[in-house]
Write an enzyme that holds these catalytic residues in place. Structure first.
Site, PDB file in Angstrom:
ATOM      1  CB  THR A 138      -1.079  -2.841   6.811  1.00 44.76           C
ATOM      2  OG1 THR A 138      -2.264  -2.188   6.418  1.00 44.76           O
ATOM      3  CG2 THR A 138      -1.276  -4.325   6.807  1.00 44.76           C
TER       4      THR A 138
ATOM      5  CB  VAL B  26       2.790   6.094  -2.317  1.00 48.86           C
ATOM      6  CG1 VAL B  26       1.381   5.573  -2.566  1.00 48.86           C
ATOM      7  CG2 VAL B  26       2.804   6.991  -1.075  1.00 48.86           C
TER       8      VAL B  26
ATOM      9  CD  GLN C 195      -2.355  -1.153   2.839  1.00 48.37           C
ATOM     10  OE1 GLN C 195      -3.312  -0.438   3.106  1.00 48.37           O
ATOM     11  NE2 GLN C 195      -1.802  -1.935   3.730  1.00 48.37           N
TER      12      GLN C 195
ATOM     13  CG  HIS D 204      -2.785   2.560  -2.034  1.00 51.12           C
ATOM     14  ND1 HIS D 204      -2.734   2.455  -0.666  1.00 51.12           N
ATOM     15  CD2 HIS D 204      -3.963   1.977  -2.399  1.00 51.12           C
ATOM     16  CE1 HIS D 204      -3.834   1.841  -0.222  1.00 51.12           C
ATOM     17  NE2 HIS D 204      -4.579   1.530  -1.255  1.00 51.12           N
TER      18      HIS D 204
HETATM   19  P1  NAD Z   1      -1.102   3.041   8.975  1.00 51.38           P
HETATM   20  O1  NAD Z   1      -0.291   4.263   9.202  1.00 51.38           O
HETATM   21  O2  NAD Z   1      -2.575   3.124   9.079  1.00 51.38           O
HETATM   22  O3  NAD Z   1      -0.656   1.875   9.988  1.00 51.38           O
HETATM   23  C1  NAD Z   1       0.676   1.508  10.184  1.00 51.38           C
HETATM   24  C2  NAD Z   1       0.704   0.183  10.947  1.00 51.38           C
HETATM   25  O4  NAD Z   1       2.060  -0.224  11.058  1.00 51.38           O
HETATM   26  C3  NAD Z   1       0.130   0.251  12.363  1.00 51.38           C
HETATM   27  O5  NAD Z   1      -0.686  -0.894  12.569  1.00 51.38           O
HETATM   28  C4  NAD Z   1       1.378   0.180  13.259  1.00 51.38           C
HETATM   29  O6  NAD Z   1       1.129  -0.508  14.474  1.00 51.38           O
HETATM   30  C5  NAD Z   1       2.333  -0.600  12.400  1.00 51.38           C
HETATM   31  N1  NAD Z   1       3.759  -0.299  12.605  1.00 51.38           N
HETATM   32  C6  NAD Z   1       4.338   0.902  12.818  1.00 51.38           C
HETATM   33  N2  NAD Z   1       5.672   0.783  12.875  1.00 51.38           N
HETATM   34  C7  NAD Z   1       5.941  -0.535  12.691  1.00 51.38           C
HETATM   35  C8  NAD Z   1       7.145  -1.304  12.628  1.00 51.38           C
HETATM   36  N3  NAD Z   1       8.345  -0.724  12.766  1.00 51.38           N
HETATM   37  N4  NAD Z   1       7.054  -2.634  12.414  1.00 51.38           N
HETATM   38  C9  NAD Z   1       5.835  -3.239  12.270  1.00 51.38           C
HETATM   39  N5  NAD Z   1       4.662  -2.567  12.324  1.00 51.38           N
HETATM   40  C10 NAD Z   1       4.725  -1.233  12.522  1.00 51.38           C
HETATM   41  O7  NAD Z   1      -0.657   2.453   7.552  1.00 51.38           O
HETATM   42  P2  NAD Z   1      -1.422   1.605   6.464  1.00 51.38           P
HETATM   43  O8  NAD Z   1      -2.158   0.470   7.093  1.00 51.38           O
HETATM   44  O9  NAD Z   1      -0.415   1.319   5.427  1.00 51.38           O
HETATM   45  O10 NAD Z   1      -2.537   2.583   5.870  1.00 51.38           O
HETATM   46  C11 NAD Z   1      -2.250   3.915   5.560  1.00 51.38           C
HETATM   47  C12 NAD Z   1      -2.494   4.316   4.108  1.00 51.38           C
HETATM   48  O11 NAD Z   1      -1.690   5.448   3.872  1.00 51.38           O
HETATM   49  C13 NAD Z   1      -2.068   3.306   3.114  1.00 51.38           C
HETATM   50  O12 NAD Z   1      -3.087   3.222   2.203  1.00 51.38           O
HETATM   51  C14 NAD Z   1      -0.802   3.861   2.455  1.00 51.38           C
HETATM   52  O13 NAD Z   1      -0.944   3.928   1.053  1.00 51.38           O
HETATM   53  C15 NAD Z   1      -0.700   5.277   2.903  1.00 51.38           C
HETATM   54  N6  NAD Z   1       0.628   5.622   3.490  1.00 51.38           N
HETATM   55  C16 NAD Z   1       1.772   5.217   2.863  1.00 51.38           C
HETATM   56  C17 NAD Z   1       3.007   5.512   3.423  1.00 51.38           C
HETATM   57  C18 NAD Z   1       4.253   5.052   2.723  1.00 51.38           C
HETATM   58  O14 NAD Z   1       4.289   4.997   1.511  1.00 51.38           O
HETATM   59  N7  NAD Z   1       5.294   4.670   3.470  1.00 51.38           N
HETATM   60  C19 NAD Z   1       3.092   6.210   4.624  1.00 51.38           C
HETATM   61  C20 NAD Z   1       1.905   6.622   5.226  1.00 51.38           C
HETATM   62  C21 NAD Z   1       0.678   6.298   4.658  1.00 51.38           C
END
Ligand code: NAD
Ligand code: ZN
Length: 254
Positions: A196, A111, A109, A127
Site C-alpha cells: 500500500t 475491492v 483496501q 472499501h
Molecule cells: P496504490 O496503487 O496507491 O499503491 C500500491 C503500492 O503497492 C505501492 O506502494 C507499490 O510500490 C506497491 N506494490 C506494487 N506492486 C507490488 C508488489 N508486487 N508487491 C509489493 N508491493 C507492491 O494502492 P493503495 O495504497 O491500495 O491505494 C489505492 C486505493 O485504490 C485503495 O484505496 C484501493 O481501494 C484502491 N484500489 C484497489 C485495487 C484492488 O482492489 N486491487 C486496485 C487499485 C486501487
C-alpha cells in the site's frame, strides 16, 4: 558479492518470522500492491488510467451524480479485467498465516475480492467490493458478478439505480467497520503493511496508529513509501515473493 537491490534479505525475513512466532495478535493491512502479481492494475501505475481518465476523477459521488453511465462503464471495464484473475502466492500466504496465528485479522483496501477467493476468513474489506451492488434509493445490497452488467443496473425491489458497493473518494467509511479497525490497531501486538502506497487516508495512518499503541510494524513493499522511515522493518520486494518465505520461516523456526 554485492547484493543487488532485488535480492531478498533473508536475515530480515527470519527476524520478522521470529516476531510472528512470539506474538499472538497479528493484524495485516493490504493495498493494491498485493494484487499486482495477479494482474490487477494499481491506481498509481500507468495501467491505472481508463480512456485517459484518472481513478480519482471517476470513483467519486460527484462523478456518479453527473454521469452514472460513464462511471458504470468504468466499473464494468474493471470488473471485466478482474473477473478472470486468480489470487496469487501472497494472498495464499496470508491464508496460511491465519491458520498459524491465534488472533489474526486482515484489513484490505482492495475491492477485487481476491482475499475472499483465496480463503481468508477474518477479513474486513474496508472499501467494499466490486462484486456487490447497492441501491441508491432503498439501500439494499446484493452480490453481483455479471460481466457485462446492464448499464445502468436497476434495483429489483424498488426500481432505483444501483451503484457499486464500494467506498468512493470523499465518502465516509462504514462506521462499524472503522470502529473495529481502530480496536484492532489499539490491541494488536504486530502489524504487517503490505503493498500500500500510504497516500490514501485513513488507511495510510493505520500503520502509524498501531506503532503508537506499541505494536511492532513491518512494511512489505517493492518501493519505499512515505511511511517507511517510521516502521520497525521494511521488507523490500514483491509481496508474492516475500510473504511465502515469511510463512515458511515461521514454520521452520517454530
Ligand atoms: P496504490 O496503487 O496507491 O499503491 C500500491 C503500492 O503497492 C505501492 O506502494 C507499490 O510500490 C506497491 N506494490 C506494487 N506492486 C507490488 C508488489 N508486487 N508487491 C509489493 N508491493 C507492491 O494502492 P493503495 O495504497 O491500495 O491505494 C489505492 C486505493 O485504490 C485503495 O484505496 C484501493 O481501494 C484502491 N484500489 C484497489 C485495487 C484492488 O482492489 N486491487 C486496485 C487499485 C486501487
Ligand atoms: Zn432499491
Amino acid at each position: 558479492m554485492p547484493q543487488n537491490q532485488h535480492s531478498i534479505d533473508m536475515d530480515k525475513i527470519r527476524e520478522v518470522a521470529g516476531r510472528l512466532n512470539a506474538f499472538s495478535r497479528i493484524l495485516v493491512l493490504t493495498g493494491a500492491g498485493i494484487s499486482q502479481e495477479s494482474g490487477v492494475p494499481t491506481f498509481r501505475g500507468k495501467d491505472g488510467l481508463w480512456k485517459s481518465q484518472r481513478a480519482e476523477d471517476l470513483a467519486t459521488p460527484e462523478a456518479f451524480a453527473k454521469d452514472p453511465v460513464l462511471v458504470w462503464k468504468w466499473y464494468d471495464w474493471r470488473r471485466s479485467l478482474i473477473k478472470p484473475l486468480q489470487p496469487n502466492r501472497a494472498h495464499y500466504a496470508l491464508v496460511d498465516l491465519e491458520e498459524r496465528i491465534e488472533v489474526f485479522s486482515l484489513v484490505t483496501q482492495n475491492v477485487d475480492g481476491l482475499h475472499r477467493a483465496a480463503g481468508s476468513k477474518n477479513l474486513i474489506e474496508m472499501h467494499g467490493t466490486l462484486w456487490r451492488v447497492r441501491c441508491t434509493l432503498c439501500g439494499k445490497t446484493s452480490d453481483n458478478r455479471e460481466v457485462p452488467i446492464t448499464i445502468p443496473p436497476m434495483c429489483e425491489a424498488c426500481g432505483g439505480m444501483l451503484r457499486p458497493d464500494v467506498v468512493w473518494f470523499g465518502e465516509a467509511l462504514d462506521y462499524e467497520g472503522l470502529t473495529r479497525i481502530y480496536q484492532l490497531l489499539e490491541n494488536t501486538e504486530m502489524m504487517l503493511v503490505v503493498g500500500t502506497s500510504g497516500v490514501v487516508q485513513p488507511a495510510a495512518s493505520f500503520g502509524l496508529a498501531a506503532k503508537r499503541s506499541g505494536a511492532f510494524v513491518v512494511e512489505v513493499n517493492r518501493s519505499k513509501t512515505p511511511q517507511s522511515p517510521f516502521f520497525d522493518v521494511s521488507l523490500d520486494g514483491k509481496a508474492g515473493e516475500i510473504l511465502p518465505r515469511l510463512v515458511s520461516a515461521i514454520t521452520y523456526y517454530a
